[in-house]
Enzyme design. Structure first.
Site, PDB file in Angstrom:
ATOM      1  N   HIS A  85       0.866  -1.181   0.000  1.00  0.00           N
ATOM      2  CA  HIS A  85       0.000   0.000   0.000  1.00  0.00           C
ATOM      3  C   HIS A  85       0.900   1.228   0.000  1.00  0.00           C
ATOM      4  O   HIS A  85       2.027   1.187   0.502  1.00  0.00           O
ATOM      5  CB  HIS A  85      -0.874  -0.035   1.259  1.00  0.00           C
ATOM      6  CG  HIS A  85      -1.957   0.984   1.309  1.00  0.00           C
ATOM      7  ND1 HIS A  85      -1.719   2.298   1.662  1.00  0.00           N
ATOM      8  CD2 HIS A  85      -3.298   0.892   1.084  1.00  0.00           C
ATOM      9  CE1 HIS A  85      -2.863   2.965   1.647  1.00  0.00           C
ATOM     10  NE2 HIS A  85      -3.837   2.136   1.303  1.00  0.00           N
ATOM     11  N   ASP A 112       3.043  -4.496   8.064  1.00  0.00           N
ATOM     12  CA  ASP A 112       1.748  -3.840   7.926  1.00  0.00           C
ATOM     13  C   ASP A 112       0.669  -4.919   7.994  1.00  0.00           C
ATOM     14  O   ASP A 112       0.473  -5.678   7.042  1.00  0.00           O
ATOM     15  CB  ASP A 112       1.690  -3.093   6.593  1.00  0.00           C
ATOM     16  CG  ASP A 112       0.329  -2.457   6.324  1.00  0.00           C
ATOM     17  OD1 ASP A 112      -0.534  -2.513   7.218  1.00  0.00           O
ATOM     18  OD2 ASP A 112       0.145  -1.908   5.220  1.00  0.00           O
ATOM     19  N   GLN A 149      -4.536  -5.541   6.791  1.00  0.00           N
ATOM     20  CA  GLN A 149      -5.483  -6.454   6.158  1.00  0.00           C
ATOM     21  C   GLN A 149      -5.445  -7.861   6.751  1.00  0.00           C
ATOM     22  O   GLN A 149      -6.223  -8.720   6.321  1.00  0.00           O
ATOM     23  CB  GLN A 149      -5.211  -6.523   4.646  1.00  0.00           C
ATOM     24  CG  GLN A 149      -5.306  -5.201   3.924  1.00  0.00           C
ATOM     25  CD  GLN A 149      -6.716  -4.643   3.875  1.00  0.00           C
ATOM     26  OE1 GLN A 149      -7.694  -5.346   4.133  1.00  0.00           O
ATOM     27  NE2 GLN A 149      -6.842  -3.370   3.536  1.00  0.00           N
ATOM     28  N   LYS A 165     -10.790  -1.100   9.895  1.00  0.00           N
ATOM     29  CA  LYS A 165     -10.957  -2.271   9.032  1.00  0.00           C
ATOM     30  C   LYS A 165     -11.347  -3.519   9.830  1.00  0.00           C
ATOM     31  O   LYS A 165     -11.629  -4.563   9.242  1.00  0.00           O
ATOM     32  CB  LYS A 165      -9.670  -2.528   8.242  1.00  0.00           C
ATOM     33  CG  LYS A 165      -9.259  -1.396   7.310  1.00  0.00           C
ATOM     34  CD  LYS A 165      -7.993  -1.747   6.551  1.00  0.00           C
ATOM     35  CE  LYS A 165      -7.407  -0.543   5.830  1.00  0.00           C
ATOM     36  NZ  LYS A 165      -8.259  -0.016   4.769  1.00  0.00           N
ATOM     37  N   CYS A 169      -4.586   2.357  -3.835  1.00  0.00           N
ATOM     38  CA  CYS A 169      -3.361   2.834  -3.165  1.00  0.00           C
ATOM     39  C   CYS A 169      -2.256   1.780  -3.223  1.00  0.00           C
ATOM     40  O   CYS A 169      -1.435   1.671  -2.303  1.00  0.00           O
ATOM     41  CB  CYS A 169      -3.638   3.239  -1.720  1.00  0.00           C
ATOM     42  SG  CYS A 169      -4.692   4.693  -1.571  1.00  0.00           S
TER      43      CYS A 169
END
Length: 418
Positions: A133, A210, A213, A236, A376
């Site tokens: 991202h 990261d 997700q 999220k 993104c």
């Protein structure tokens, strides 16, 4: 809340989400398939925000009156919940930020601080991946510009996996940090973080993951990942906007300089000098996002009751179903892994002869919310030689019937643009 051997009691879960019962465009039932951008919120999370403002609203840490003590207990209680949810060895390793982008910028910024013992400089290397991202690309470009370091990356295979054939030549003794996505927001790919982290630590590099997700969809244990830092965001994973988390190994957080200066992050301030508090408060300058943190705690409670293993199992079934259904549509090309193995329920695709923006507009008219564009993750989209994709992303409250609605919607798209 009940679960079954096959997955979840989805109909019971759906009743907790007020927005899922609304109609759009007059009489169209909402089919929400944009969870990779932001998830919907259960009543329990919404109520926690209302409860804080109606009964406990006060600033934290600074007061001895009843409301201040209650607000502090709720805020710090949310930190305890998050620490347990991610398997953090210490609650002091959990830092509240406004989102995962700020969490990753925090690390990139302090690694360029002249006062940092780990400051990067010319000749040092930063390693990322082609499927990141933008929030895990741009901060490293900025760091490289400030320090003279170089950015390198792992490429993507045609199947949507990381190409690790050159692992030892990409991560070298010059590497100072490896920052990578756990799950791609474009491809749905689950990356082998442990393998890459092991190589990074062999050469003395730090590892930032990261998990924006992955935290909503998979059981997350920060220590088993092998990372030094993990970032994720609340909105999220059923929580509100405006709240994120940076987890870091406590010795590193103690060693690194602060990110922002202000109230709460100090130990002693005189006109001549400031000294700083211990983590996590060292990195939480000013009034924090109190209501948002409390609501994130409520979201963690909700996910814990449902059970992350059950969510993972159900979504695996749903991913298999959705991939099979979409693959059967003439003209659809899946961008990323073609099977449910080693991926989550975030499915990007193209439709021959129709721009993704047109696909999204027709689907919206049918009540189906998807995301279109480069998400993104433009370098990854460019890798596939396309301008954009349509992305349908599922969560614990989605159903196979909604996957069927998506397929039926694509048939309507083809009629319009056929």
């Amino acid at each position: 809340m009940t679960t079954t051997a096959a997955g979840l009691d989805v109909e019971t879960i759906r009743k907790d989400f007020p927005i899922l019962s609304r109609l759009v465009h007059g009489d169209k039932a909402l089919v929400y398939l944009d969870n990779a951008a932001t998830s919907q919120k259960p009543r329990q999370v919404i109520d926690s925000i209302v409860d804080y403002y109606e009964k406990h609203n006060a600033n934290v840490h600074r007061g001895i009156h009843t409301l201040a003590e209650e607000a502090t207990a709720l805020y710090e209680g949310a930190r305890d919940k998050v620490a347990e949810f991610i398997g953090a060895p210490s609650r002091d390793e959990v830092i509240f930020t406004k989102n995962s982008s700020e969490a990753m910028n925090l690390i990139a910024r302090v690694l360029g601080d002249p006062g940092s013992a780990r400051r990067l400089g010319p000749g040092d290397e930063i390693v990322i991946t082609e499927m990141e991202h933008h929030s895990n690309i741009v901060p490293w470009h900025l760091l490289a510009e400030r320090t003279g370091a170089t950015v390198k990356w792992f490429s993507i295979t045609d199947e949507g996996r990381l190409d690790l054939s050159n692992l030892d030549s990409v991560i070298t003794p010059r590497t100072k940090i490896v920052s990578m996505v756990h799950v791609s927001n474009l491809l749905g790919t689950i990356n082998p973080v442990e393998t890459i982290a092991r190589r990074a630590h062999e050469v003395g590099a730090l590892v930032l993951v990261d998990a924006s997700q992955s935290a909503p969809h998979l059981p997350l244990d920060v220590t088993s990942l092998g990372a030094d830092f993990v970032a994720f965001t609340g909105h999220k994973m059923l929580g509100p906007t405006g709240i994120g988390v940076l987890w870091g190994r406590l010795p590193l957080l103690q060693e690194l300089p602060p990110f922002l200066g202000g109230g709460e992050m100090i130990e002693v301030v005189t006109m001549e000098k400031s000294t700083f508090a211990q983590p996590p408060h060292k990195f939480e300058a000013g009034t924090p996002p109190i209501a948002e943190a409390i609501a994130l705690g409520a979201a963690v409670d909700y996910l814990t009751v449902v059970g992350m293993p059950a969510i993972e199992a159900y979504e695996h079934e749903l991913t298999t179903y959705a991939l099979d259904a979409l693959s059967a549509v003439d003209g659809v090309k899946i961008i990323g892994p073609a099977t449910a193995e080693g991926r989550v329920a975030e499915i990007s695709f193209t439709l021959d002869g129709v721009h993704p923006h047109d696909v999204g507009q027709v689907l919206d008219e049918l009540g189906i919310a998807v995301r279109v564009g480069h998400h993104c993750a433009r370098p990854a989209v460019i890798h596939y030689g396309i301008p954009a994709t349509t992305r349908a992303s599922f969560y614990l409250y989605n159903t196979t019937a909604e996957a069927d609605a998506l397929v039926a919607g694509l048939a309507q798209v083809k009629k319009v643009f056929g």
